[in-house]
Design a protein around this motif. Structure first.
Motif, PDB file in Angstrom:
ATOM      1  N   MET A   1      10.402  -3.649  27.644  1.00  0.00           N
ATOM      2  CA  MET A   1       9.228  -4.499  27.607  1.00  0.00           C
ATOM      3  C   MET A   1       8.775  -4.693  26.159  1.00  0.00           C
ATOM      4  O   MET A   1       8.849  -3.787  25.348  1.00  0.00           O
ATOM      5  N   THR A   2       8.280  -5.839  25.902  1.00  0.00           N
ATOM      6  CA  THR A   2       7.874  -6.208  24.551  1.00  0.00           C
ATOM      7  C   THR A   2       6.456  -5.745  24.247  1.00  0.00           C
ATOM      8  O   THR A   2       5.555  -5.875  25.074  1.00  0.00           O
ATOM      9  N   LEU A   3       6.258  -5.222  23.068  1.00  0.00           N
ATOM     10  CA  LEU A   3       4.931  -4.819  22.616  1.00  0.00           C
ATOM     11  C   LEU A   3       4.097  -6.054  22.284  1.00  0.00           C
ATOM     12  O   LEU A   3       4.627  -7.049  21.804  1.00  0.00           O
ATOM     13  N   PRO A   4       2.775  -5.971  22.497  1.00  0.00           N
ATOM     14  CA  PRO A   4       1.913  -7.073  22.061  1.00  0.00           C
ATOM     15  C   PRO A   4       2.038  -7.259  20.543  1.00  0.00           C
ATOM     16  O   PRO A   4       2.170  -6.284  19.794  1.00  0.00           O
ATOM     17  N   GLU A   5       1.993  -8.504  20.093  1.00  0.00           N
ATOM     18  CA  GLU A   5       2.173  -8.812  18.670  1.00  0.00           C
ATOM     19  C   GLU A   5       1.218  -8.033  17.752  1.00  0.00           C
ATOM     20  O   GLU A   5       1.651  -7.509  16.726  1.00  0.00           O
ATOM     21  N   PRO A   6      -0.086  -7.924  18.076  1.00  0.00           N
ATOM     22  CA  PRO A   6      -0.962  -7.150  17.175  1.00  0.00           C
ATOM     23  C   PRO A   6      -0.517  -5.687  17.037  1.00  0.00           C
ATOM     24  O   PRO A   6      -0.597  -5.112  15.949  1.00  0.00           O
ATOM     25  N   LEU A   7      -0.021  -5.101  18.124  1.00  0.00           N
ATOM     26  CA  LEU A   7       0.452  -3.716  18.077  1.00  0.00           C
ATOM     27  C   LEU A   7       1.711  -3.625  17.227  1.00  0.00           C
ATOM     28  O   LEU A   7       1.824  -2.745  16.368  1.00  0.00           O
ATOM     29  N   ARG A   8       2.623  -4.541  17.446  1.00  0.00           N
ATOM     30  CA  ARG A   8       3.865  -4.553  16.666  1.00  0.00           C
ATOM     31  C   ARG A   8       3.558  -4.686  15.169  1.00  0.00           C
ATOM     32  O   ARG A   8       4.101  -3.973  14.341  1.00  0.00           O
ATOM     33  N   GLU A   9       2.639  -5.578  14.851  1.00  0.00           N
ATOM     34  CA  GLU A   9       2.283  -5.806  13.450  1.00  0.00           C
ATOM     35  C   GLU A   9       1.588  -4.582  12.841  1.00  0.00           C
ATOM     36  O   GLU A   9       1.882  -4.184  11.710  1.00  0.00           O
ATOM     37  N   ALA A  10       0.681  -3.964  13.597  1.00  0.00           N
ATOM     38  CA  ALA A  10      -0.038  -2.791  13.092  1.00  0.00           C
ATOM     39  C   ALA A  10       0.889  -1.591  12.901  1.00  0.00           C
ATOM     40  O   ALA A  10       0.641  -0.745  12.038  1.00  0.00           O
ATOM     41  N   HIS A  11       1.950  -1.532  13.692  1.00  0.00           N
ATOM     42  CA  HIS A  11       2.884  -0.417  13.596  1.00  0.00           C
ATOM     43  C   HIS A  11       4.011  -0.665  12.594  1.00  0.00           C
ATOM     44  O   HIS A  11       4.750   0.258  12.248  1.00  0.00           O
ATOM     45  N   ALA A  12       4.150  -1.903  12.145  1.00  0.00           N
ATOM     46  CA  ALA A  12       5.223  -2.231  11.202  1.00  0.00           C
ATOM     47  C   ALA A  12       5.117  -1.354   9.961  1.00  0.00           C
ATOM     48  O   ALA A  12       4.031  -1.009   9.510  1.00  0.00           O
ATOM     49  N   ASN A  13       6.228  -0.967   9.438  1.00  0.00           N
ATOM     50  CA  ASN A  13       6.344  -0.132   8.232  1.00  0.00           C
ATOM     51  C   ASN A  13       6.010   1.328   8.485  1.00  0.00           C
ATOM     52  O   ASN A  13       5.966   2.118   7.550  1.00  0.00           O
ATOM     53  N   GLY A  14       5.737   1.704   9.732  1.00  0.00           N
ATOM     54  CA  GLY A  14       5.514   3.106  10.058  1.00  0.00           C
ATOM     55  C   GLY A  14       4.246   3.685   9.448  1.00  0.00           C
ATOM     56  O   GLY A  14       3.376   2.956   8.981  1.00  0.00           O
ATOM     57  N   PHE A  15       4.183   5.005   9.448  1.00  0.00           N
ATOM     58  CA  PHE A  15       3.003   5.727   8.974  1.00  0.00           C
ATOM     59  C   PHE A  15       3.437   6.811   7.999  1.00  0.00           C
ATOM     60  O   PHE A  15       4.520   7.371   8.131  1.00  0.00           O
ATOM     61  N   ASP A  16       2.575   7.122   7.057  1.00  0.00           N
ATOM     62  CA  ASP A  16       2.851   8.146   6.060  1.00  0.00           C
ATOM     63  C   ASP A  16       2.240   9.466   6.526  1.00  0.00           C
ATOM     64  O   ASP A  16       1.020   9.605   6.592  1.00  0.00           O
ATOM     65  N   TYR A  17       3.095  10.427   6.851  1.00  0.00           N
ATOM     66  CA  TYR A  17       2.630  11.751   7.278  1.00  0.00           C
ATOM     67  C   TYR A  17       2.056  12.534   6.101  1.00  0.00           C
ATOM     68  O   TYR A  17       1.159  13.348   6.262  1.00  0.00           O
ATOM     69  N   ASP A  18       2.549  12.289   4.921  1.00  0.00           N
ATOM     70  CA  ASP A  18       2.034  12.872   3.682  1.00  0.00           C
ATOM     71  C   ASP A  18       1.852  14.380   3.775  1.00  0.00           C
ATOM     72  O   ASP A  18       0.789  14.913   3.459  1.00  0.00           O
ATOM     73  N   GLY A  19       2.889  15.068   4.254  1.00  0.00           N
ATOM     74  CA  GLY A  19       2.857  16.524   4.308  1.00  0.00           C
ATOM     75  C   GLY A  19       1.744  17.093   5.172  1.00  0.00           C
ATOM     76  O   GLY A  19       1.293  18.214   4.948  1.00  0.00           O
ATOM     77  N   GLY A  20       1.291  16.348   6.143  1.00  0.00           N
ATOM     78  CA  GLY A  20       0.231  16.814   7.032  1.00  0.00           C
ATOM     79  C   GLY A  20      -1.132  16.226   6.742  1.00  0.00           C
ATOM     80  O   GLY A  20      -2.068  16.411   7.508  1.00  0.00           O
ATOM     81  N   ASP A  21      -1.262  15.509   5.627  1.00  0.00           N
ATOM     82  CA  ASP A  21      -2.549  14.909   5.278  1.00  0.00           C
ATOM     83  C   ASP A  21      -2.657  13.444   5.694  1.00  0.00           C
ATOM     84  O   ASP A  21      -3.704  12.834   5.514  1.00  0.00           O
ATOM     85  N   GLY A  22      -1.581  12.907   6.249  1.00  0.00           N
ATOM     86  CA  GLY A  22      -1.577  11.505   6.655  1.00  0.00           C
ATOM     87  C   GLY A  22      -1.659  11.362   8.162  1.00  0.00           C
ATOM     88  O   GLY A  22      -2.342  12.137   8.833  1.00  0.00           O
ATOM     89  N   VAL A  23      -0.942  10.386   8.683  1.00  0.00           N
ATOM     90  CA  VAL A  23      -0.931  10.095  10.111  1.00  0.00           C
ATOM     91  C   VAL A  23       0.420  10.507  10.685  1.00  0.00           C
ATOM     92  O   VAL A  23       1.466  10.040  10.224  1.00  0.00           O
ATOM     93  N   ASP A  24       0.400  11.390  11.688  1.00  0.00           N
ATOM     94  CA  ASP A  24       1.605  11.878  12.343  1.00  0.00           C
ATOM     95  C   ASP A  24       1.893  10.974  13.539  1.00  0.00           C
ATOM     96  O   ASP A  24       1.464  11.245  14.658  1.00  0.00           O
ATOM     97  N   PHE A  25       2.609   9.884  13.287  1.00  0.00           N
ATOM     98  CA  PHE A  25       2.903   8.947  14.363  1.00  0.00           C
ATOM     99  C   PHE A  25       4.175   8.183  14.061  1.00  0.00           C
ATOM    100  O   PHE A  25       4.376   7.705  12.940  1.00  0.00           O
ATOM    101  N   GLU A  26       5.037   8.100  15.065  1.00  0.00           N
ATOM    102  CA  GLU A  26       6.292   7.372  14.981  1.00  0.00           C
ATOM    103  C   GLU A  26       6.278   6.303  16.069  1.00  0.00           C
ATOM    104  O   GLU A  26       6.557   6.587  17.235  1.00  0.00           O
ATOM    105  N   PRO A  27       5.920   5.058  15.727  1.00  0.00           N
ATOM    106  CA  PRO A  27       5.857   4.005  16.737  1.00  0.00           C
ATOM    107  C   PRO A  27       7.242   3.574  17.205  1.00  0.00           C
ATOM    108  O   PRO A  27       8.214   3.642  16.446  1.00  0.00           O
ATOM    109  N   TYR A  28       7.305   3.132  18.451  1.00  0.00           N
ATOM    110  CA  TYR A  28       8.538   2.577  19.002  1.00  0.00           C
ATOM    111  C   TYR A  28       8.540   1.065  18.792  1.00  0.00           C
ATOM    112  O   TYR A  28       7.491   0.444  18.695  1.00  0.00           O
TER     113      TYR A  28
END
Length: 169
Positions: A1-28
């Motif tokens: 199933m396809t993700l809604p465009e705003p979700l896809r766009e917000a998740h693009a480029n992933g998240f920076d965990y920054d050694g525990g000080d960032g965001v721990d999230f891996e979007p599909y």
């Protein structure tokens, strides 16, 4: 199933965990299939009779906890459903009342895990300018600080954790 465009766009480029000080999230890139969701839900809950049809899973944290839309409003599109987190250690939380609120949660420097742990966990959110622009473009009327997004979601769905617990074996 396809993700809604705003979700896809917000998740693009992933998240920076920054050694525990960032965001721990891996979007599909897409929702898990219903079969994958059922398999995960049965394993997570210990209940082989569950099918997971109430969830549309779209990402995970580094330990395997999953973020999903919880289909709590029958007949409503996924964008109007609450966003929840079900952690690998049993953490359970509604983190945003819908996609619009979730966009502002991300813009405020929180991911699903950080929202679940707030305020018990000392997370120093770093607002994200790119995600703020996305939230402003797709959901200007939903603008709220991330802690308010979290508190509003918890207040609107106070029985989510009890419902999940009632399904677990």
């Amino acid at each position: 199933m396809t993700l809604p465009e705003p979700l896809r766009e917000a998740h693009a480029n992933g998240f920076d965990y920054d050694g525990g000080d960032g965001v721990d999230f891996e979007p599909y890139d897409e929702f898990l299939t219903l079969a994958e969701t059922a398999e995960w839900w049965q394993a997570w809950s210990g209940n082989p009779s569950l099918d997971g049809v109430n969830f549309r899973i779209f990402g995970r944290d580094g330990t395997g906890g999953l973020a999903a839309f919880w289909l709590a409003h029958p007949g409503e599109p996924v964008e109007r459903q609450p966003v929840v987190f079900l952690g690998s250690e049993g953490e359970v939380s509604v983190v945003a009342r819908d996609l619009a609120a979730y966009l502002w949660l991300l813009a405020g420097g929180f991911g699903p895990l950080e929202a679940t742990m707030w305020p018990r966990h000392e997370h120093r959110p770093r607002p994200d300018a790119r995600r703020m622009e996305i939230a402003q473009r797709y959901a200007p009327a939903a603008r709220r600080p991330a802690p308010e997004v979290i508190e509003t979601a918890r207040a609107e769905f106070p029985d989510f954790e009890a419902w999940v617990d009632s399904l677990c074996r």
